[in-house]
Motif scaffolding. Structure first.
Motif, mmCIF file in Angstrom:
data_model
loop_
_atom_site.group_PDB
_atom_site.id
_atom_site.type_symbol
_atom_site.label_atom_id
_atom_site.label_comp_id
_atom_site.label_asym_id
_atom_site.label_seq_id
_atom_site.Cartn_x
_atom_site.Cartn_y
_atom_site.Cartn_z
ATOM 1 N N GLY A 25 0.917 -1.215 0.053
ATOM 2 C CA GLY A 25 0.030 -0.053 -0.077
ATOM 3 C C GLY A 25 0.912 1.350 -0.016
ATOM 4 O O GLY A 25 1.580 1.598 -0.878
ATOM 5 N N GLN A 26 0.536 2.254 0.868
ATOM 6 C CA GLN A 26 1.168 3.374 0.969
ATOM 7 C C GLN A 26 2.195 3.582 2.432
ATOM 8 O O GLN A 26 2.269 4.832 2.990
ATOM 9 C CB GLN A 26 0.049 4.502 0.947
ATOM 10 N N ARG A 27 2.396 2.556 3.026
ATOM 11 C CA ARG A 27 3.380 2.456 4.091
ATOM 12 C C ARG A 27 4.546 1.685 3.937
ATOM 13 O O ARG A 27 4.683 0.866 3.533
ATOM 14 C CB ARG A 27 2.325 1.861 5.284
ATOM 15 N N LEU A 28 5.505 2.319 4.397
ATOM 16 C CA LEU A 28 6.646 1.648 4.329
ATOM 17 C C LEU A 28 7.246 1.506 5.894
ATOM 18 O O LEU A 28 7.160 2.559 6.759
ATOM 19 C CB LEU A 28 7.914 2.505 3.779
ATOM 20 N N ARG A 29 7.823 0.229 6.342
ATOM 21 C CA ARG A 29 8.083 0.045 7.660
ATOM 22 C C ARG A 29 9.533 -0.452 7.354
ATOM 23 O O ARG A 29 9.874 -1.131 6.794
ATOM 24 C CB ARG A 29 7.262 -1.138 8.413
ATOM 25 N N GLY A 30 10.680 0.121 8.569
ATOM 26 C CA GLY A 30 11.764 -0.255 8.856
ATOM 27 C C GLY A 30 12.522 0.337 9.594
ATOM 28 O O GLY A 30 12.023 0.853 10.675
ATOM 29 N N ARG A 31 13.941 0.610 9.260
ATOM 30 C CA ARG A 31 14.897 1.404 10.273
ATOM 31 C C ARG A 31 15.668 2.436 9.214
ATOM 32 O O ARG A 31 16.022 2.208 8.046
ATOM 33 C CB ARG A 31 16.014 0.349 10.894
ATOM 34 N N ILE A 32 15.865 3.247 9.882
ATOM 35 C CA ILE A 32 16.859 4.474 9.487
ATOM 36 C C ILE A 32 18.035 4.173 9.122
ATOM 37 O O ILE A 32 18.657 3.602 9.862
ATOM 38 C CB ILE A 32 16.413 5.831 9.870
ATOM 39 N N PHE A 60 6.223 15.053 11.055
ATOM 40 C CA PHE A 60 6.746 14.128 11.883
ATOM 41 C C PHE A 60 6.260 13.722 13.231
ATOM 42 O O PHE A 60 5.765 14.701 14.012
ATOM 43 C CB PHE A 60 8.345 14.564 12.085
ATOM 44 N N GLY A 61 6.284 12.263 13.538
ATOM 45 C CA GLY A 61 5.600 12.189 14.911
ATOM 46 C C GLY A 61 6.054 11.156 15.572
ATOM 47 O O GLY A 61 7.054 10.450 14.927
ATOM 48 N N ALA A 62 5.870 10.853 16.684
ATOM 49 C CA ALA A 62 6.426 9.818 17.599
ATOM 50 C C ALA A 62 5.309 9.026 18.366
ATOM 51 O O ALA A 62 4.115 9.557 18.254
ATOM 52 C CB ALA A 62 7.524 10.134 18.482
ATOM 53 N N ALA A 165 19.785 7.484 12.269
ATOM 54 C CA ALA A 165 20.169 6.182 12.104
ATOM 55 C C ALA A 165 20.045 5.140 13.205
ATOM 56 O O ALA A 165 20.171 5.336 14.172
ATOM 57 C CB ALA A 165 21.705 6.050 11.459
ATOM 58 N N GLY A 166 19.246 4.038 12.615
ATOM 59 C CA GLY A 166 18.988 2.847 13.604
ATOM 60 C C GLY A 166 17.611 2.863 14.018
ATOM 61 O O GLY A 166 17.230 1.759 14.679
ATOM 62 N N ARG A 167 16.849 4.065 14.059
ATOM 63 C CA ARG A 167 15.662 4.023 14.738
ATOM 64 C C ARG A 167 14.579 3.700 13.775
ATOM 65 O O ARG A 167 14.623 3.601 12.435
ATOM 66 C CB ARG A 167 15.257 5.408 14.979
ATOM 67 N N ALA A 168 13.453 2.904 14.384
ATOM 68 C CA ALA A 168 12.646 2.338 13.421
ATOM 69 C C ALA A 168 11.576 3.496 12.972
ATOM 70 O O ALA A 168 11.379 4.508 13.729
ATOM 71 C CB ALA A 168 11.619 1.371 14.555
ATOM 72 N N VAL A 169 10.911 3.293 11.914
ATOM 73 C CA VAL A 169 10.105 4.327 11.201
ATOM 74 C C VAL A 169 8.946 3.523 10.701
ATOM 75 O O VAL A 169 8.912 2.402 10.139
ATOM 76 C CB VAL A 169 10.899 5.166 10.119
ATOM 77 N N LEU A 170 7.942 4.290 10.607
ATOM 78 C CA LEU A 170 6.651 4.019 9.741
ATOM 79 C C LEU A 170 6.508 5.232 8.922
ATOM 80 O O LEU A 170 6.137 6.310 9.335
ATOM 81 C CB LEU A 170 5.530 3.649 10.497
ATOM 82 N N VAL A 171 6.531 5.036 7.569
ATOM 83 C CA VAL A 171 6.384 6.154 6.758
ATOM 84 C C VAL A 171 5.278 6.105 5.927
ATOM 85 O O VAL A 171 4.818 4.979 5.391
ATOM 86 C CB VAL A 171 7.465 6.278 5.815
ATOM 87 N N SER A 172 4.161 7.079 6.085
ATOM 88 C CA SER A 172 2.939 7.186 4.905
ATOM 89 C C SER A 172 3.211 8.019 4.192
ATOM 90 O O SER A 172 3.628 8.948 4.380
ATOM 91 C CB SER A 172 1.862 7.553 5.925
ATOM 92 N N GLY A 173 2.602 7.709 2.691
ATOM 93 C CA GLY A 173 3.039 8.606 1.696
ATOM 94 C C GLY A 173 2.931 7.958 0.361
ATOM 95 O O GLY A 173 1.841 6.975 0.202
ATOM 96 N N GLY A 174 3.328 8.417 -0.750
ATOM 97 C CA GLY A 174 3.311 7.843 -2.087
ATOM 98 C C GLY A 174 3.874 8.244 -3.070
ATOM 99 O O GLY A 174 4.843 8.932 -2.858
ATOM 100 N N PRO A 175 3.829 7.787 -4.300
ATOM 101 C CA PRO A 175 4.410 8.387 -5.321
ATOM 102 C C PRO A 175 4.317 9.681 -5.721
ATOM 103 O O PRO A 175 3.146 10.287 -5.512
ATOM 104 C CB PRO A 175 3.783 7.507 -6.634
ATOM 105 N N GLY A 176 5.478 10.485 -5.861
ATOM 106 C CA GLY A 176 5.300 11.992 -6.229
ATOM 107 C C GLY A 176 6.610 12.419 -6.911
ATOM 108 O O GLY A 176 7.616 11.504 -7.335
ATOM 109 N N GLU A 177 6.989 13.605 -7.118
ATOM 110 C CA GLU A 177 8.054 14.161 -7.753
ATOM 111 C C GLU A 177 9.334 13.556 -7.032
ATOM 112 O O GLU A 177 9.665 13.793 -5.714
ATOM 113 C CB GLU A 177 8.059 15.648 -7.620
ATOM 114 N N GLY A 178 10.173 12.931 -7.740
ATOM 115 C CA GLY A 178 11.527 12.365 -7.353
ATOM 116 C C GLY A 178 11.143 11.035 -6.765
ATOM 117 O O GLY A 178 12.374 10.389 -6.077
ATOM 118 N N GLY A 179 10.109 10.442 -6.701
ATOM 119 C CA GLY A 179 10.002 9.055 -6.310
ATOM 120 C C GLY A 179 8.978 9.002 -4.943
ATOM 121 O O GLY A 179 7.989 9.581 -5.158
ATOM 122 N N PHE A 180 9.135 8.116 -4.070
ATOM 123 C CA PHE A 180 8.178 7.961 -3.039
ATOM 124 C C PHE A 180 8.604 9.315 -2.092
ATOM 125 O O PHE A 180 9.439 9.358 -1.490
ATOM 126 C CB PHE A 180 8.374 6.717 -2.061
#
Length: 196
Positions: A25-32, A60-62, A165-180
Motif C-alpha cells: 500500500g502506502q506505508r513503509l516500515r523499517g529502520r533509518i 513528523f510524529g512519535a 540512523a538505527g531508529r524504527a520508522v513507519l512512513v506514510s506517503g505515495g508516489p510523487g516528484e522524485g520518487g516515493f
C-alpha cells in the motif's frame, strides 16, 4: 485488504529492486539508514534499502506509551489485531483523538492476517493476566484481548532532528516528484517504536 502491489517508481528511488513488489500500500516500515538532505534512506523489513523523499509538507510524529488504565469508556482507538477465538488479540493499540469518529474494520499490512479496527471503548475487564476490551464498531461490540505483548501508544509530536540512523520508522506517503514522497514519518523516540 490493503493492496500488496508496489507503489514506488523510478530508478533513483530503489537501491535494491527486490523490495519493489513487497512494499504494501502506502506505508513503509523499517529502520533509518541515514538522512541525507531531503532523502531519508530506510532499510525496510522486507530487505534491501529504499530512498524516501521529504518535503515541506512532510510531518513528523512519535509515540508515547499508554497504560490500560487510561483506556476509559468512550476513548477512540485504532487497534491492529490478529484473529483470536471469537474476537481479536491486539498487537498494537493507538489512542486516537476524540475527533476520529469513523468506525471501521479493514485488512492491515502488519502481517497477512492482521486487521485495523477503529472504534470506541465500550468496557475494559481485567482477567488473570490479560485485559479484555470491548470495542464498539458501528453498533457491534468486538471482544479484544490485550496482553503483555500488546503495544498501547498515543501519537506525540516529533521533529526532523529525531530521524537518527538505527531508529524504527513507519512512513506514510505515495508516489510523487522524485520518487516515493513521505506525507508523515512516525519515528522511534524514547524507546517507543512504531510497529515494524
Amino acid at each position: 485488504m490493503v493492496s500488496r502491489r508496489g507503489v514506488l517508481a523510478g530508478a533513483g528511488l530503489l537501491m535494491a529492486s527486490p523490495v519493489l513488489a513487497q512494499v504494501p500500500g502506502q506505508r513503509l516500515r523499517g529502520r533509518i539508514v541515514a538522512l541525507e538532505g531531503e532523502t531519508l534512506r530506510i532499510a525496510p523489513r522486507e530487505g534491501g534499502e529504499l530512498a524516501v523523499r521529504l518535503n515541506a509538507e512532510t510531518t513528523f510524529g512519535a509515540l508515547r506509551r499508554v497504560t490500560v488504565a487510561e483506556l476509559a469508556p468512550g476513548t477512540r482507538l485504532g487497534v491492529v489485531a490478529e484473529p483470536f477465538g471469537d474476537g481479536l488479540r491486539a498487537v498494537a493499540v493507538t489512542v486516537l483523538p476524540a475527533s476520529a469518529t469513523r468506525e471501521f474494520q479493514s485488512g492491515w499490512d502488519l502481517t497477512p492476517t492482521s486487521s485495523m479496527n477503529n472504534g470506541a471503548v465500550a468496557a475494559v475487564v481485567q482477567r488473570a493476566d490479560t485485559h479484555e476490551l470491548s470495542l464498539s464498531i458501528n453498533g457491534r461490540d468486538i471482544p479484544v484481548r490485550i496482553d503483555a505483548a500488546t503495544a498501547i501508544v498515543q501519537p506525540i509530536p516529533a521533529a526532523r532532528s529525531d530521524l537518527v540512523a538505527g531508529r524504527a520508522v513507519l512512513v506514510s506517503g505515495g508516489p510523487g516528484e522524485g520518487g516515493f514522497v513521505a506525507q508523515r514519518v512516525t519515528v522511534e523516540k524514547d524507546g517507543v517504536a512504531p510497529p515494524t
